[in-house]
Design an enzyme around this catalytic site. Structure first.
Site, PDB file in Angstrom:
ATOM      1  N   GLY A 245     -40.682  67.906  72.740  1.00 20.83           N
ATOM      2  CA  GLY A 245     -41.475  68.806  71.905  1.00 20.83           C
ATOM      3  C   GLY A 245     -42.478  69.687  72.608  1.00 20.83           C
ATOM      4  O   GLY A 245     -43.013  70.623  72.002  1.00 20.83           O
ATOM      5  N   GLU A 280     -38.082  62.749  75.965  1.00 22.10           N
ATOM      6  CA  GLU A 280     -36.899  63.572  75.692  1.00 22.10           C
ATOM      7  C   GLU A 280     -37.230  65.065  75.755  1.00 22.10           C
ATOM      8  O   GLU A 280     -37.039  65.780  74.776  1.00 22.10           O
ATOM      9  CB  GLU A 280     -36.343  63.233  74.299  1.00 22.10           C
ATOM     10  N   PRO A 281     -37.721  65.565  76.882  1.00 18.34           N
ATOM     11  CA  PRO A 281     -38.077  66.986  76.943  1.00 18.34           C
ATOM     12  C   PRO A 281     -36.833  67.858  77.032  1.00 18.34           C
ATOM     13  O   PRO A 281     -35.871  67.516  77.707  1.00 18.34           O
ATOM     14  CB  PRO A 281     -38.880  67.072  78.246  1.00 18.34           C
ATOM     15  N   GLY A 282     -36.846  68.976  76.341  1.00 16.27           N
ATOM     16  CA  GLY A 282     -35.758  69.945  76.440  1.00 16.27           C
ATOM     17  C   GLY A 282     -36.305  71.295  76.862  1.00 16.27           C
ATOM     18  O   GLY A 282     -36.201  71.700  78.021  1.00 16.27           O
ATOM     19  N   ARG A 283     -36.959  71.943  75.925  1.00 15.71           N
ATOM     20  CA  ARG A 283     -37.440  73.304  76.137  1.00 15.71           C
ATOM     21  C   ARG A 283     -38.347  73.442  77.372  1.00 15.71           C
ATOM     22  O   ARG A 283     -38.235  74.400  78.127  1.00 15.71           O
ATOM     23  CB  ARG A 283     -38.235  73.721  74.888  1.00 15.71           C
ATOM     24  N   ARG A 320     -32.557  82.978  68.399  1.00 17.60           N
ATOM     25  CA  ARG A 320     -33.920  82.580  68.060  1.00 17.60           C
ATOM     26  C   ARG A 320     -34.727  83.653  67.338  1.00 17.60           C
ATOM     27  O   ARG A 320     -35.417  83.339  66.362  1.00 17.60           O
ATOM     28  CB  ARG A 320     -34.667  82.073  69.300  1.00 17.60           C
ATOM     29  N   CYS A 349     -23.973  94.265  62.716  1.00 23.44           N
ATOM     30  CA  CYS A 349     -24.206  94.961  61.456  1.00 23.44           C
ATOM     31  C   CYS A 349     -25.026  94.108  60.512  1.00 23.44           C
ATOM     32  O   CYS A 349     -24.531  93.591  59.506  1.00 23.44           O
ATOM     33  CB  CYS A 349     -22.881  95.362  60.846  1.00 23.44           C
ATOM     34  N   GLU A 350     -26.263  93.942  60.880  1.00 27.28           N
ATOM     35  CA  GLU A 350     -27.208  93.179  60.091  1.00 27.28           C
ATOM     36  C   GLU A 350     -28.596  93.543  60.599  1.00 27.28           C
ATOM     37  O   GLU A 350     -28.821  93.558  61.811  1.00 27.28           O
ATOM     38  CB  GLU A 350     -26.937  91.671  60.297  1.00 27.28           C
TER      39      GLU A 350
HETATM   40  C1  PLP Z   1     -34.605  68.579  69.873  1.00 29.56           C
HETATM   41  C2  PLP Z   1     -35.017  67.216  70.239  1.00 29.56           C
HETATM   42  C3  PLP Z   1     -35.704  66.982  71.438  1.00 29.56           C
HETATM   43  C4  PLP Z   1     -36.110  68.093  72.385  1.00 29.56           C
HETATM   44  O1  PLP Z   1     -37.104  68.920  71.876  1.00 29.56           O
HETATM   45  P1  PLP Z   1     -37.800  69.980  72.845  1.00 29.56           P
HETATM   46  O2  PLP Z   1     -38.755  70.660  71.957  1.00 29.56           O
HETATM   47  O3  PLP Z   1     -36.735  70.883  73.344  1.00 29.56           O
HETATM   48  O4  PLP Z   1     -38.470  69.221  73.929  1.00 29.56           O
HETATM   49  C5  PLP Z   1     -36.014  65.686  71.768  1.00 29.56           C
HETATM   50  N1  PLP Z   1     -35.682  64.643  70.960  1.00 29.56           N
HETATM   51  C6  PLP Z   1     -35.022  64.832  69.801  1.00 29.56           C
HETATM   52  C7  PLP Z   1     -34.700  63.659  68.958  1.00 29.56           C
HETATM   53  C8  PLP Z   1     -34.681  66.115  69.391  1.00 29.56           C
HETATM   54  O5  PLP Z   1     -34.044  66.294  68.235  1.00 29.56           O
END
Ligand code: PLP
Length: 427
Positions: A245, A280-283, A320, A349-350
Site C-alpha cells: 500500500g 506485500e509492496p507492489g507500487r 489509470r 473513440c471515447e
Molecule cells: C494490491 C495488493 C497489494 C499491493 O498493493 P500496493 O499498493 O501496490 O503496494 C498487496 N497486498 C494485497 C492483498 C493486494 O491486493
C-alpha cells in the site's frame, strides 16, 4: 529515485536512449529499468532493518505480482530476494516460472476458486491468506482429503479508511475484503480447529497509494490487539502479514512516506509481537521503475480550448487516468525548452481516453517522442485490446543493453482467437 534521466538533452533509461528503443521496438512501449527495480527492492528492505532487528528475523518481502507481473520483472525481484504475493492461479504460475521459490509465495484474494486452492496446495506455497470462513473450510477440506496441511493466515478487515481513491481502498467495513474484526476471534477459532489447516496468524491490507502512515498505524494497532486476543484464546500465532500500500510520487508535491519512515512506524507498531512478518509492496517497488513511451500522432488545434496532443498510446494501454482520474507526468524525450498548454489524449473513440487536461507540458509536434512517467505499476498489466488495438510490448533495460520482455500482440493475432461459427456461414 529512478534511472530515467536526461543526458545531452535526451531522455535515457539507464544508459539507453529511449529514442533507440522507439526505433527498434516501435511505440507505444513500456520501458522498465532493472537498476531502479533493484534499488527500490533494496531500499524497501533497508527501511525494514529496524523491524528485522526488533524481531530478530528477516521479514519476507513478497512483491505484489498484480502491480507488474512481467516474467523478467519478477525474475529481477526474485533475484533481489523478494517473494511474491499472488492473487490468482495465473499469477502463482508466473511467480514460480520466474523463479520465486514456493515457500516465498503468499496467495491473497477474496475469490480463490477450488482449482486455485488446489494449485496452491500442489505447488506447496508458503501461505494462503484466507478471506472468509467459507474459503477456510474449503481449503481445509481439500488439504485434509489429500493428507496435506495448508499454511494459512486469516485476513481481517480492520475498518480503517486508507484515505486513498475509493476503488483501491480495501480496508473499510463495506469493502469485500477480509473478516470483520468483531468476527475475527470466532472465525479464527472455527478454522484453527480444522484438520488440513495450520492457521498460524493474521493478514491485513487496507489499500493502495497511501500517502499517510496514520491509517496503516491504526490498522496495525488493531492487528496487534487481535494477536494478543487470539493468544489469550489459546492459539499459537507465529505469522503476521502487513500487506502493501505504500504510495509513490505521481505528481510534484505528493510526498509519500519513505520506506525508512514506514519501517520505523512498523517497528513501533509491532513491538513485542514476536512473529514472522510479511510485507506485500507492489507500487512502491515497480511504479517509478517504468515509463510508457509514446509518439505524438498529431497536434490538433482550432477548438475552443488548448490544442489536443494526440499520442499513439491510449487508455487501453495505460488505464489509470481513465479509471481512477490518475495523474502521470508527461515529458518530451527531447525537450526543446519550449512549453505549451495542452490536452494529452489517445486515439480511442471515447472522451475518457484523456491523459491530461489543460496541462503545461513540453512543446511537442507530430512525430516526436514523449513518456508517461511512473507507469511501472498497474500499467501494462491493466492493458486491454479495446478499439481492436493490440497489446503493448514491454522492454527491460539493464545498463547499456535492453531486451523485449513482452512482445507486442498485434490486433490480428487477437482476432485469430475468434471465429465465425458454421451456422453463420453463407450456404
Ligand atoms: C494490491 C495488493 C497489494 C499491493 O498493493 P500496493 O499498493 O501496490 O503496494 C498487496 N497486498 C494485497 C492483498 C493486494 O491486493
Amino acid at each position: 529515485m529512478d534511472h530515467f534521466t536526461y543526458k545531452n538533452g535526451e531522455l535515457y533509461a539507464e544508459d539507453v536512449p529511449l529514442s533507440r528503443i522507439a526505433d527498434e521496438v516501435g511505440t507505444p512501449v513500456y520501458v522498465y529499468s532493472r537498476a531502479t527495480l533493484e534499488r527500490h527492492a533494496r531500499v524497501f528492505r533497508e527501511g525494514l532493518a529496524p523491524v528485522a532487528q526488533a524481531t530478530r528475523r528477516e521479514p519476507l518481502v513478497a512483491f505484489a505480482v498484480k502491480s507488474n507481473p512481467n516474467l523478467a520483472v519478477l525474475r529481477v525481484l526474485s533475484r533481489a530476494g523478494c517473494g511474491a504475493d499472488v492473487v490468482s492461479g495465473g499469477e502463482l504460475v508466473r511467480a514460480m516460472t520466474a523463479g520465486v521459490p514456493a515457500d516465498k509465495i503468499v496467495f491473497s484474494g477474496v475469490g480463490k476458486t477450488r482449482a486455485e486452492l488446489q494449485l496452491g496446495l500442489d505447488r506447496q506455497i508458503g501461505q494462503f491468506n484466507i478471506e472468509s470462513s467459507e474459503e477456510g473450510r474449503e481449503l481445509a477440506e481439500l488439504a485434509a482429503s489429500q493428507g496435506r496441511v495448508a499454511q494459512a493466515t486469516l485476513r481481517i478487515n480492520p475498518d480503517v479508511d486508507a484515505k486513498t481513491h475509493e476503488k483501491i481502498s480495501t480496508g473499510r467495513a463495506e469493502n469485500k475484503f477480509g473478516i470483520p474484526l468483531v468476527r475475527a476471534r470466532e472465525v479464527f477459532g472455527e478454522l484453527a480447529a480444522l484438520e488440513g489447516l495450520n492457521l498460524r496468524g493474521v493478514a491485513v491490507h487496507i489499500g493502495s497509494q497511501l500517502l499517510d502512515l496514520e491509517p496503516l498505524e491504526t490498522a496495525f494497532a488493531k492487528v496487534g490487539q487481535l494477536v494478543a486476543d487470539l493468544r489469550a484464546d489459546g492459539h499459537t500465532i507465529t505469522h503476521v502479514d502487513l500487506g502493501g500500500g505504500l504510495g509513490v510520487t505521481y505528481k510534484d508535491g505528493e510526498v509519500p512516506p519513505t520506506p525508512a519512515e514506514y519501517g520505523a512506524m512498523v517497528a513501533r507498531a509491532t513491538v513485542g509481537w514476536d512473529v514472522h512478518l510479511t510485507f506485500e509492496p507492489g507500487r512502491v517497488i515497480a511504479g517509478n521503475a517504468g515509463v510508457l513511451l509514446t509518439r505524438v500522432v498529431r497536434v490538433k488545434r482550432g477548438g475552443n480550448g488548448p490544442p489536443f496532443v494526440i499520442v499513439d498510446a491510449a487508455m487501453n494501454d495505460l488505464a489509470r487516468p481513465a479509471m481512477y482520474g490518475a495523474w502521470h507526468d508527461f515529458d518530451a524525450v527531447m525537450p526543446t525548452g519550449e512549453r505549451m498548454v495542452a490536452n494529452i489524449v489517445g486515439p480511442i473513440c471515447e472522451t475518457g481516453d484523456t491523459f491530461a487536461t489543460d496541462r503545461e507540458v513540453d512543446a511537442l509536434q507530430s512525430g516526436e517522442l514523449a513518456v508517461f512517467r511512473t507507469a511501472g505499476a498497474y500499467g501494462a498489466t491493466m492493458a486491454s485490446s479495446y478499439n481492436s488495438r493490440g497489446f503493448v510490448p514491454e522492454v527491460l533495460v539493464d545498463g547499456e543493453q535492453f531486451a523485449v520482455v513482452a512482445d507486442r500482440i498485434p490486433a490480428d493475432a487477437i482476432m485469430d482467437a475468434e471465429r465465425v461459427p458454421d451456422f453463420l456461414l453463407d450456404d
